[in-house]
Write an enzyme that holds these catalytic residues in place. Sequence first.
Site, PDB file in Angstrom:
ATOM      1  N   ALA A 155       4.833   0.160  -1.900  1.00  0.00           N
ATOM      2  CA  ALA A 155       5.486  -0.446  -0.735  1.00  0.00           C
ATOM      3  C   ALA A 155       6.985  -0.632  -0.952  1.00  0.00           C
ATOM      4  O   ALA A 155       7.766  -0.535  -0.005  1.00  0.00           O
ATOM      5  CB  ALA A 155       4.835  -1.793  -0.424  1.00  0.00           C
ATOM      6  N   GLU A 156       7.380  -0.902  -2.190  1.00  0.00           N
ATOM      7  CA  GLU A 156       8.783  -1.219  -2.467  1.00  0.00           C
ATOM      8  C   GLU A 156       9.647   0.026  -2.637  1.00  0.00           C
ATOM      9  O   GLU A 156      10.721   0.127  -2.038  1.00  0.00           O
ATOM     10  CB  GLU A 156       8.887  -2.084  -3.728  1.00  0.00           C
ATOM     11  CG  GLU A 156       8.332  -3.492  -3.577  1.00  0.00           C
ATOM     12  CD  GLU A 156       9.219  -4.376  -2.716  1.00  0.00           C
ATOM     13  OE1 GLU A 156      10.377  -4.012  -2.482  1.00  0.00           O
ATOM     14  OE2 GLU A 156       8.738  -5.433  -2.289  1.00  0.00           O
TER      15      GLU A 156
END
Length: 277
Positions: A155-156
């Site tokens: 996600a990052e």
Amino acid sequence: MLVAGEIPREADAERLLALRKEAVANEHGEGVPRDYARAAKLYCDGARLGDPEAQFSLGWMYANGRGIERDDARAAYFFSLAAKQGHAPSQRMQRFVGEPGSAVPECMRAVVFVDESPDVMLPSSEAQKKVLGLVNQLAPEYGVSPRLALAVIRAESNFNPMALSNKNAQGLMQLIPDTSARFNVKKPFDPEQNLRGGLAYLRWLLAYFEGDVSLVAAAYNAGEGAVNRYRGVPPYAETRGYVQRIMSLFKRDDHPYDARVTTPSPELQRIRLTKGS
């Protein structure tokens, strides 16, 4: 491989030029039917590889709603990438579109797939396989499920150890400088140091929110102070989307935690009451 915002090497120039020419042809209908969606995709492929002209062109499409929905924050994101490379037209356009959004556009992320088994990521490159190996090696040291760590990495930064956001979040787990200092990360773009810092923060958050994954994810995105202030997941669209993404990848609501790491959040009981109401 190039990362967003990096100046292209000579060896990549032909590829970037070909991408840009095809994008321009689709945007303007030159020799092919006009196709704005394909033009935007091709520009983003070039932008992801560090081409400032592609970054500017995609920013222009978003700033003017040219065949796609107008989005000043997204336009600012792409203008900002090009401006950092000294692209003068992008530097001029920045004052018209405001500040970049903090979320990295989906097209700027490489494709990575998550297997259904508990802690397995199917990486799409040798570099990503190395990250997977590091996660499986280091996460148990911190009492963190490799699957949760991989969900956060995906996600990052989507496995890009050189990722840098417009808010100066750095590396695989997108540590801001304050978090790097807090967990003694001296070299945030070093994959192992970055992972250790991110895992230490996840271990702390798991203890602070007693294993509640949704609160841990919200705090990783918005800070534990915001979670305490709102007594739950903050009402930010970005944070709520982030929490949903982590939950869909991790697939569990709770995670074991080490209560010796820190005392729980003083708001935790109120948060639980709010959740139960």
